[in-house]
Write a protein that holds these residues in place. Structure first.
Motif, mmCIF file in Angstrom:
data_model
loop_
_atom_site.group_PDB
_atom_site.id
_atom_site.type_symbol
_atom_site.label_atom_id
_atom_site.label_comp_id
_atom_site.label_asym_id
_atom_site.label_seq_id
_atom_site.Cartn_x
_atom_site.Cartn_y
_atom_site.Cartn_z
ATOM 1 N N LEU A 24 0.827 -1.197 0.000
ATOM 2 C CA LEU A 24 0.000 0.000 0.000
ATOM 3 C C LEU A 24 0.862 1.249 0.000
ATOM 4 O O LEU A 24 1.938 1.285 0.582
ATOM 5 N N VAL A 25 0.378 2.287 -0.681
ATOM 6 C CA VAL A 25 0.992 3.600 -0.559
ATOM 7 C C VAL A 25 0.841 4.046 0.892
ATOM 8 O O VAL A 25 -0.154 3.765 1.543
ATOM 9 N N SER A 26 1.843 4.730 1.401
ATOM 10 C CA SER A 26 1.853 5.044 2.839
ATOM 11 C C SER A 26 0.978 6.252 3.151
ATOM 12 O O SER A 26 1.426 7.236 3.704
ATOM 13 N N ASN A 27 -0.260 6.220 2.766
ATOM 14 C CA ASN A 27 -1.231 7.241 3.158
ATOM 15 C C ASN A 27 -2.621 6.639 3.032
ATOM 16 O O ASN A 27 -2.782 5.484 2.631
ATOM 17 N N THR A 28 -3.621 7.421 3.360
ATOM 18 C CA THR A 28 -4.980 6.880 3.375
ATOM 19 C C THR A 28 -5.610 6.815 1.993
ATOM 20 O O THR A 28 -6.629 6.137 1.830
ATOM 21 N N LEU A 29 -5.057 7.487 0.994
ATOM 22 C CA LEU A 29 -5.712 7.554 -0.300
ATOM 23 C C LEU A 29 -5.888 6.180 -0.927
ATOM 24 O O LEU A 29 -6.978 5.824 -1.382
ATOM 25 N N GLU A 30 -4.823 5.382 -0.982
ATOM 26 C CA GLU A 30 -4.955 4.064 -1.588
ATOM 27 C C GLU A 30 -5.932 3.193 -0.803
ATOM 28 O O GLU A 30 -6.721 2.443 -1.395
ATOM 29 N N ILE A 31 -5.904 3.302 0.494
ATOM 30 C CA ILE A 31 -6.836 2.527 1.313
ATOM 31 C C ILE A 31 -8.271 2.909 0.977
ATOM 32 O O ILE A 31 -9.149 2.044 0.854
ATOM 33 N N GLN A 32 -8.519 4.207 0.798
ATOM 34 C CA GLN A 32 -9.863 4.660 0.462
ATOM 35 C C GLN A 32 -10.283 4.182 -0.923
ATOM 36 O O GLN A 32 -11.416 3.708 -1.115
ATOM 37 N N ILE A 33 -9.404 4.287 -1.907
ATOM 38 C CA ILE A 33 -9.724 3.837 -3.260
ATOM 39 C C ILE A 33 -9.999 2.346 -3.271
ATOM 40 O O ILE A 33 -10.988 1.867 -3.847
ATOM 41 N N ARG A 34 -9.138 1.601 -2.614
ATOM 42 C CA ARG A 34 -9.288 0.149 -2.575
ATOM 43 C C ARG A 34 -10.600 -0.237 -1.891
ATOM 44 O O ARG A 34 -11.336 -1.101 -2.383
ATOM 45 N N SER A 35 -10.904 0.399 -0.796
ATOM 46 C CA SER A 35 -12.148 0.098 -0.076
ATOM 47 C C SER A 35 -13.369 0.429 -0.922
ATOM 48 O O SER A 35 -14.360 -0.313 -0.935
ATOM 49 N N TYR A 50 -16.860 2.681 5.542
ATOM 50 C CA TYR A 50 -16.611 1.669 6.576
ATOM 51 C C TYR A 50 -15.259 0.982 6.423
ATOM 52 O O TYR A 50 -14.728 0.423 7.381
ATOM 53 N N GLY A 51 -14.704 1.002 5.209
ATOM 54 C CA GLY A 51 -13.389 0.423 4.989
ATOM 55 C C GLY A 51 -13.434 -1.037 4.587
ATOM 56 O O GLY A 51 -14.418 -1.752 4.813
ATOM 57 N N GLU A 52 -12.342 -1.484 3.997
ATOM 58 C CA GLU A 52 -12.245 -2.865 3.513
ATOM 59 C C GLU A 52 -12.462 -3.882 4.630
ATOM 60 O O GLU A 52 -13.065 -4.937 4.414
ATOM 61 N N ALA A 53 -11.980 -3.578 5.822
ATOM 62 C CA ALA A 53 -12.098 -4.528 6.935
ATOM 63 C C ALA A 53 -13.545 -4.804 7.304
ATOM 64 O O ALA A 53 -13.848 -5.839 7.913
ATOM 65 N N ALA A 54 -14.445 -3.901 6.941
ATOM 66 C CA ALA A 54 -15.864 -4.078 7.265
ATOM 67 C C ALA A 54 -16.590 -4.958 6.262
ATOM 68 O O ALA A 54 -17.713 -5.391 6.525
ATOM 69 N N ILE A 55 -15.963 -5.225 5.113
ATOM 70 C CA ILE A 55 -16.585 -6.098 4.110
ATOM 71 C C ILE A 55 -16.388 -7.538 4.562
ATOM 72 O O ILE A 55 -15.248 -7.950 4.808
ATOM 73 N N PRO A 56 -17.451 -8.324 4.707
ATOM 74 C CA PRO A 56 -17.287 -9.695 5.194
ATOM 75 C C PRO A 56 -16.236 -10.471 4.405
ATOM 76 O O PRO A 56 -16.237 -10.473 3.168
#
Length: 324
Positions: A8-19, A292-298
């Motif tokens: 992951l890129v070291s910021n929240t942007l990639e996490i948000q896009i991925r989620s 909610y983020g990727e972790a919230a997806i079952p």
């Protein structure tokens, strides 16, 4: 051979896009097996987890044109804003199965198909979407989410020009573009850590003046009265339509996001509204995944999601591209 994990890129942007992209694809896949089935049918047999076969006889975790065309837009934005490139990708999807879950197209809306056929026959015609009032299906709204991460700091008129043109590749009426704008405004508020309730309140507060600034005709702005009333979440389920009409999809997706408190509850509520289940699930799922983020997806849903690693890799590339 196991795939290497994507860094992951070291910021929240990639996490948000991925989620957001995973959330959209999962919502789409939940709806695919029951598309076109009625709300009454869903009440008797509600969707509670990922299903196989059904309407299109596809394996569990299969997403449809909603996610495919979303990924085409994301791929195009990885190279910069280029409508001709986007149009070519849509043609490649339709004719050759590009960015499909299993190598072939099994679902496409009438307005989208006609626009792709026109742009194929006339390569100079990029903005091929019809502009009549009856061409306001949800085919632009369902794929617009990647623009939430592109040039978000640009002036309103410039951002709307991008939205209008990306929509008009298949859907050229201003109503479709305004629906996309409002959806993306919600997405940006969620990116900025507002809750769905607070994001919606901000949308209702700011949107009327923005539509006025954009010179949206009053008769078109009035079409969004239900969305911008500030009371959408108070409407009973019986007042929420889930057809393929762009306003119905926007209202239904936001209603689910506002009424439920987890990713799973949100997308299952969207699918169980019936009718255009995959698109309502995708549009609601993109926002719910973002918030909610990727972790919230079952996990069991993600495990069967078609081309999950490809979606994650695309998210990585899009995050890098929009940060350049």
């Amino acid at each position: 051979m196991a795939l290497e994990p994507i860094m992951l890129v070291s910021n929240t942007l990639e996490i948000q896009i991925r989620s957001a992209l995973l959330g959209l694809a999962v919502g789409d896949a939940l709806g695919v097996p029951v598309e076109f089935e009625s709300r009454a049918r869903r009440k008797l047999d509600p969707v509670v987890t990922m299903r196989a076969y059904g309407t299109y006889n596809q394996p569990a975790g299969t997403w449809s044109d909603d996610a495919s065309l979303t990924f085409c837009l994301a791929e195009s934005l990885c190279r910069g804003y280029d409508l001709r490139d986007l149009s070519r990708r849509f043609i490649n999807w339709y004719e050759h199965g590009y960015w499909t879950p299993h190598g072939e197209v099994f679902d496409i809306g009438v307005t989208t198909r006609e626009a792709i056929q026109r742009s194929k026959a006339h390569p100079e015609l990029v903005l091929a979407g019809r502009t009549d009032e009856y061409s306001n299906g949800n085919g632009a709204l369902m794929r617009i989410l990647p623009l939430a991460f592109y040039q978000t700091d640009a002036p309103l008129r410039e951002r709307f020009r991008l939205i209008l043109d990306v929509s008009a590749v298949t859907h050229g009426h201003v109503r479709s573009a305004v629906a996309c704008l409002l959806y993306l405004e919600m997405a940006v508020h969620l990116q900025n850590q507002l809750s769905p309730t607070d994001a919606y309140a901000r949308l209702c507060q700011e949107a009327p003046s923005k539509l006025y600034e954009l010179n949206i005709p009053a008769q078109e702005a009035d079409r969004f009265e239900v969305v911008l009333s500030g009371r959408l979440m108070d409407r009973p389920r019986t007042a929420i339509d889930s057809s393929g009409y762009v306003l119905h999809t926007l209202e239904a997706a936001l209603w689910c996001l506002l009424r439920y408190e987890t990713y799973a509850e949100t997308v299952l509520a969207a699918v169980n509204l019936g009718d255009d289940t995959d698109t309502t699930g995708a549009v609601a799922g993109g926002l719910a995944g973002l918030y909610y983020g990727e972790a919230a997806i079952p996990a069991e849903w993600l495990q069967v999601l078609a081309r999950r690693s490809d979606i994650e890799e695309l998210s990585h590339r899009l995050a890098l591209a929009v940060q350049r």
